[in-house]
Write a protein that holds these residues in place. Structure first.
Motif, short mmCIF file in Angstrom:
data_model
loop_
_atom_site.label_atom_id
_atom_site.label_comp_id
_atom_site.label_asym_id
_atom_site.label_seq_id
_atom_site.Cartn_x
_atom_site.Cartn_y
_atom_site.Cartn_z
N UNK A 91 0.98 -1.26 0.01
CA UNK A 91 0.02 -0.09 0.05
C UNK A 91 0.94 1.17 0.16
N UNK A 92 0.87 1.97 -1.04
CA UNK A 92 1.69 3.28 -1.01
C UNK A 92 0.90 4.53 -0.97
N UNK A 93 1.15 5.34 0.18
CA UNK A 93 0.09 6.25 0.49
C UNK A 93 1.28 7.56 0.43
N UNK A 94 0.65 8.32 -0.50
CA UNK A 94 1.40 9.45 -0.99
C UNK A 94 0.88 10.78 0.01
N UNK A 95 1.71 11.36 0.50
CA UNK A 95 1.43 12.96 1.19
C UNK A 95 2.03 14.05 0.76
N UNK A 96 1.52 15.00 0.92
CA UNK A 96 2.22 16.17 0.50
C UNK A 96 3.39 16.60 1.70
N UNK A 97 4.53 17.03 1.20
CA UNK A 97 5.55 17.00 1.98
C UNK A 97 5.32 17.89 3.17
N UNK A 98 5.75 17.48 4.32
CA UNK A 98 5.66 18.58 5.27
C UNK A 98 7.02 19.46 5.25
N UNK A 99 7.97 19.15 4.55
CA UNK A 99 9.32 19.93 4.48
C UNK A 99 9.54 19.69 2.75
N UNK A 100 9.09 20.58 2.05
CA UNK A 100 9.40 20.30 0.58
C UNK A 100 10.57 20.77 0.16
N UNK A 101 11.39 21.73 0.95
CA UNK A 101 12.80 22.10 0.50
C UNK A 101 13.90 21.37 1.24
N UNK A 102 13.64 20.44 2.17
CA UNK A 102 14.65 19.59 3.02
C UNK A 102 15.24 18.55 1.86
N UNK A 103 16.18 18.07 2.44
CA UNK A 103 17.06 17.03 1.71
C UNK A 103 16.13 15.53 2.16
N UNK A 104 16.30 14.71 0.96
CA UNK A 104 15.59 13.36 1.24
C UNK A 104 15.99 12.81 2.18
N UNK A 105 15.20 11.68 2.74
CA UNK A 105 15.39 10.57 3.57
C UNK A 105 14.71 9.45 3.42
N UNK A 106 15.13 8.22 3.84
CA UNK A 106 14.33 7.31 3.96
C UNK A 106 14.63 6.28 5.34
N UNK A 107 13.37 6.04 6.13
CA UNK A 107 13.37 5.33 7.26
C UNK A 107 12.41 4.13 7.20
N UNK A 108 12.85 3.02 7.87
CA UNK A 108 12.11 1.69 7.68
C UNK A 108 11.68 1.64 9.25
N UNK A 109 10.37 1.34 9.53
CA UNK A 109 9.83 0.87 10.79
C UNK A 109 9.58 -0.80 10.65
N UNK A 110 10.44 -1.48 11.25
CA UNK A 110 10.45 -2.91 10.91
C UNK A 110 9.21 -3.39 11.85
N UNK A 111 8.47 -4.41 11.42
CA UNK A 111 7.34 -5.17 12.03
C UNK A 111 6.31 -4.06 12.90
N UNK A 112 6.13 -2.80 12.19
CA UNK A 112 5.39 -1.92 12.67
C UNK A 112 3.77 -2.52 13.03
N UNK A 113 3.55 -1.92 14.29
CA UNK A 113 2.24 -2.19 15.00
C UNK A 113 1.87 -1.18 15.84
N UNK A 114 0.74 -0.39 15.87
CA UNK A 114 0.36 0.59 16.77
C UNK A 114 0.66 1.78 15.79
N UNK A 115 0.97 3.07 16.53
CA UNK A 115 1.42 4.24 15.91
C UNK A 115 2.70 4.10 15.53
N UNK A 116 2.80 4.67 14.22
CA UNK A 116 4.04 4.86 13.36
C UNK A 116 4.34 6.15 13.39
N UNK A 117 5.75 6.56 13.86
CA UNK A 117 6.32 7.80 13.87
C UNK A 117 6.53 8.42 12.56
N UNK A 118 5.89 9.32 12.07
CA UNK A 118 6.07 9.67 10.88
C UNK A 118 7.01 10.99 10.93
N UNK A 119 7.17 11.66 11.76
CA UNK A 119 8.17 12.78 12.13
C UNK A 119 7.61 13.93 11.52
N UNK A 120 5.97 13.84 11.46
CA UNK A 120 5.38 15.29 11.11
C UNK A 120 4.12 15.44 11.74
#
Length: 181
Positions: A91-120
């Motif tokens: 499931x690919x969920x696309x969101x408008x960027x919270x920081x459109x001018x920032x540098x790119x990053x990638x983070x993996x939340x392994x075996x996610x369950x409950x609230x996932x910190x999206x940093x926004x």
């Protein structure tokens, strides 16, 4: 299939879901990918339902069933995602960027369950995977249930959801971001 089999589940074109732009239910055959492509000013939250994908950007990352990957494209990046030997369902969920001018990053939340910190501050994601015969009580918000019969999408106040299923709940700030005013 030579590329992704993509089914758009949700694509509000009126901004009514705040930062949430689109949700796609993607299927990839073994060792196939999306092809190298660019993203800019978007966050892509990938919830891997089955199989695995190899994210090809920077140092790369393997994302497996049960993981949630958060790609922040910011000012822009080129990347690809390629399915593992068993293919992938994402499931690919696309969101408008919270920081459109920032540098790119990638983070993996392994075996996610409950609230996932999206940093926004404007979008929260809750995930669960009740098995057959089990149920889970979900928080209020925009509910997406990927079950054996397809994908259910509904705004709800919190309720029980029976498995087997992948369950996502989005809590969204539907106001305009500060940078857009």
């Amino acid at each position: 299939m030579s590329g992704p089999d993509q089914r758009i589940v949700l694509a509000p074109d009126d901004g009514s879901l705040g930062p949430l732009l689109r949700v796609a239910d993607d299927r990839l055959d073994p060792h196939t990918g999306y092809g190298r492509h660019e993203h800019r000013a978007v966050d892509v939250v990938a919830v891997v339902l089955a199989g695995s994908v190899r994210h090809r950007w920077a140092d790369g990352a393997d994302v497996r069933a049960g993981d949630v990957a958060v790609l922040r494209a910011g000012a822009g990046l080129e990347h690809d995602e390629v399915a593992g030997p068993d293919g992938a369902r994402v499931l690919q969920c696309y969101l408008r960027s919270a920081a459109p001018g920032a540098g790119p990053s990638h983070e993996v939340h392994c075996a996610a369950s409950g609230w996932v910190d999206l940093g926004r501050p404007d979008a929260r994601l809750w995930v669960a995977r009740p098995g057959p015969g089990a149920s889970v009580t979900v928080p209020p918000g925009l509910l997406l249930v990927r079950g054996v019969d397809g994908v259910l999408v509904e705004q709800q106040a919190g309720r029980d959801v029976a498995g087997p299923a992948a369950v996502l709940v989005w809590q969204l700030d539907v106001g305009r971001p500060a940078w857009a005013t």
